[in-house]
Design a protein around this motif. Structure first.
Motif, short mmCIF file in Angstrom:
data_model
loop_
_atom_site.label_atom_id
_atom_site.label_comp_id
_atom_site.label_asym_id
_atom_site.label_seq_id
_atom_site.Cartn_x
_atom_site.Cartn_y
_atom_site.Cartn_z
N TYR A 150 0.86 -1.20 0.00
CA TYR A 150 0.00 0.00 0.00
C TYR A 150 0.89 1.24 0.00
O TYR A 150 1.78 1.36 0.86
CB TYR A 150 -0.90 0.01 1.24
N PHE A 151 0.61 2.15 -0.94
CA PHE A 151 1.47 3.33 -1.09
C PHE A 151 0.68 4.63 -0.98
O PHE A 151 -0.49 4.69 -1.33
CB PHE A 151 2.16 3.32 -2.46
N THR A 152 1.39 5.64 -0.51
CA THR A 152 0.92 7.02 -0.65
C THR A 152 1.88 7.68 -1.65
O THR A 152 2.87 7.05 -2.07
CB THR A 152 0.97 7.77 0.69
N ARG A 153 1.64 8.94 -1.98
CA ARG A 153 2.49 9.59 -2.98
C ARG A 153 3.96 9.58 -2.54
O ARG A 153 4.85 9.26 -3.32
CB ARG A 153 2.01 11.03 -3.22
N GLY A 154 4.20 9.89 -1.26
CA GLY A 154 5.57 9.97 -0.78
C GLY A 154 6.29 8.62 -0.80
O GLY A 154 7.41 8.51 -1.30
N SER A 155 5.64 7.58 -0.29
CA SER A 155 6.33 6.29 -0.21
C SER A 155 6.59 5.72 -1.60
O SER A 155 7.61 5.08 -1.86
CB SER A 155 5.56 5.30 0.67
N LEU A 156 5.66 5.98 -2.53
CA LEU A 156 5.83 5.49 -3.90
C LEU A 156 7.02 6.19 -4.56
O LEU A 156 7.88 5.56 -5.17
CB LEU A 156 4.54 5.72 -4.70
N ALA A 157 7.06 7.50 -4.41
CA ALA A 157 8.16 8.27 -5.01
C ALA A 157 9.50 7.85 -4.38
O ALA A 157 10.50 7.70 -5.10
CB ALA A 157 7.92 9.76 -4.82
N ARG A 158 9.52 7.64 -3.06
CA ARG A 158 10.78 7.24 -2.41
C ARG A 158 11.29 5.91 -2.96
O ARG A 158 12.49 5.73 -3.19
CB ARG A 158 10.60 7.17 -0.89
N LEU A 159 10.35 4.97 -3.18
CA LEU A 159 10.77 3.67 -3.71
C LEU A 159 11.37 3.83 -5.12
O LEU A 159 12.43 3.27 -5.43
CB LEU A 159 9.58 2.70 -3.74
N PHE A 160 10.69 4.59 -5.96
CA PHE A 160 11.18 4.78 -7.33
C PHE A 160 12.51 5.52 -7.34
O PHE A 160 13.43 5.18 -8.10
CB PHE A 160 10.12 5.48 -8.19
#
Ligand SMILES: [Zn+2]
Length: 400
Positions: A226-236
């Motif tokens: 489950y992602f929010t905008r921040g966690s998704l961007a950090r992973l990428f």
């Protein structure tokens, strides 16, 4: 400390994981419609325990067992083809084609293409070629003028497909099913290699909305990340992408990310990536509210049970399977659950994974006469009340 766990974040590797929501014995798939009660009852189950990484904001089911996955051609995504949804798809196609100048001579790769509708639309409209990868793809469903320049691979995407070169890589409503998630995003990056012009587009459910609304019924076993905008961007960014665009769409239900390969990890640049403090407080609020909400629903149902009332649920999707598990309804922890109703005739006569309940038409309620009806989506309460009244039924409605 309660809530502390021995787990590691599968997005960033951090050990500072706070677990905050648990449901045991949940069907491993919730949008499979099964053809017999025996098959539905015997369906594999797993446990959900959501862990929040204080380092990167990622949320995942720390108890997820990929061995329970049963993705195959029998898997039926229950995407609503409502006019509203089709309009949304139209907008995504046009937006992506225009932004990335997709056209003849270019190739789009879709990882987790399902039955291929998105890729087909993209190729038809832009004139580009397409490659789709998904174990659930069914060739007989593709009728397209673009078929000659499209190729489909019925398999899970993995390192053996690293040779598939494309100018545009998209992945829609797939990342939330993938564990280990960091390895997957790194694989996508590795596959692109030095071809820095490649554009990458991901679309997935937005966890921020689920947390804000306390929507525990939107948490399924199938969704292990489950992602929010921040966690998704950090992973990428950590996997070697530069994130150019990050936004919510479809009434803030979906999260959209556009990125391009970089030479290594990149730094956060977009203001919306800076959400860790907000998400931390949303997790704390969800944790408090979900228990209150479950308890008040359980109390209401216990009162009906004491009165000998019978219960029907209106709406048979993943949310319903999730709710039955969360409230223990199939284990007799509420009033007797006598029916699960759906207005979609294709679902009638099929059985819900886990509970083994048959999905029936609203007409069946005429004979069953439930005293209480749980409505899975409060948007439809008035409509359902009218439907029931038209059948001379006036049960108490409990809306989520
Ligand atoms: Zn993390």
């Amino acid at each position: 400390m309660p809530g502390e766990s021995p787990y590691r974040c599968s997005a960033c590797g951090n050990a500072d994981i706070h677990t905050f929501y648990r449901v045991n014995g949940v069907p491993a798939h919730s949008c499979l419609m099964l053809s017999s009660r025996a098959e539905a009852l015997a369906f594999p189950r797993g446990d959900i325990e959501l862990g929040f990484c204080r380092g990167c904001g990622f949320i995942g089911n720390v108890r997820f067992d990929p061995g329970l996955n049963r993705y195959s051609a029998a898997y039926e995504e229950t995407q609503a083809y409502s006019p509203r949804f089709l309009q949304f798809l139209d907008e995504v196609w046009d937006d992506q084609i225009e932004r990335f100048g997709l056209g003849p001579g270019m190739t789009a790769l879709e990882i987790g293409c399902g039955k291929g509708e998105f890729l087909v639309g993209l190729c038809e409209r832009s004139g580009c070629a397409g490659i789709g990868v998904d174990p659930g793809y069914r060739p007989e469903r593709t009728r397209s003028s673009a078929a000659a320049r499209m190729k489909f691979i019925r398999d899970l995407y993995g390192p053996k497909y690293a040779h598939l070169h494309a100018d545009y890589v998209c992945c829609r409503h797939t990342l939330e099913h993938i564990e280990p998630v960091r390895e997957f995003v790194r694989l996508v990056r590795t596959t692109i290699g030095e071809r820095r012009h490649v554009n990458v587009f991901f679309e997935l459910p937005d966890m921020e909305r689920v947390l804000q609304q306390g929507a525990f019924w939107d948490i399924y076993y199938e969704h292990c990340t489950y992602f929010t905008r921040g966690s998704l961007a950090r992973l990428f960014r950590s996997a070697g992408f530069d994130v150019h665009r990050l936004y919510e769409a479809y009434d803030e239900q979906y999260l959209m990310l556009e990125a391009q390969p970089a030479g290594g990890p990149t730094d956060a640049l977009l203001p919306q990536e800076n959400d860790l403090a907000t998400v931390t407080s949303l997790v704390a609020r969800f944790e408090r509210q979900v228990n209150e909400r479950l308890q008040s629903l359980a109390d209401a149902l216990a009162r009906h049970r004491a009165d000998g009332h019978r219960l029907a649920i209106w709406g048979s999707g993943s949310k319903c399977v999730s709710l039955i598990s969360s409230l223990g309804l199939s284990r007799g922890l509420g009033p007797e659950l006598i029916a699960v109703v759906d207005i979609n005739p294709h679902k009638h006569g099929k059985f819900l994974a886990g509970s083994g309940l048959e999905i029936v038409s609203p007409d069946v309620l005429r004979a069953l006469r439930p005293e209480v009806v749980l409505v899975m989506n409060s948007i439809y309460v008035d409509e359902i009340r009218r439907d029931l009244a038209g059948r001379s039924l006036h049960p108490e409605l409990i809306a989520l």
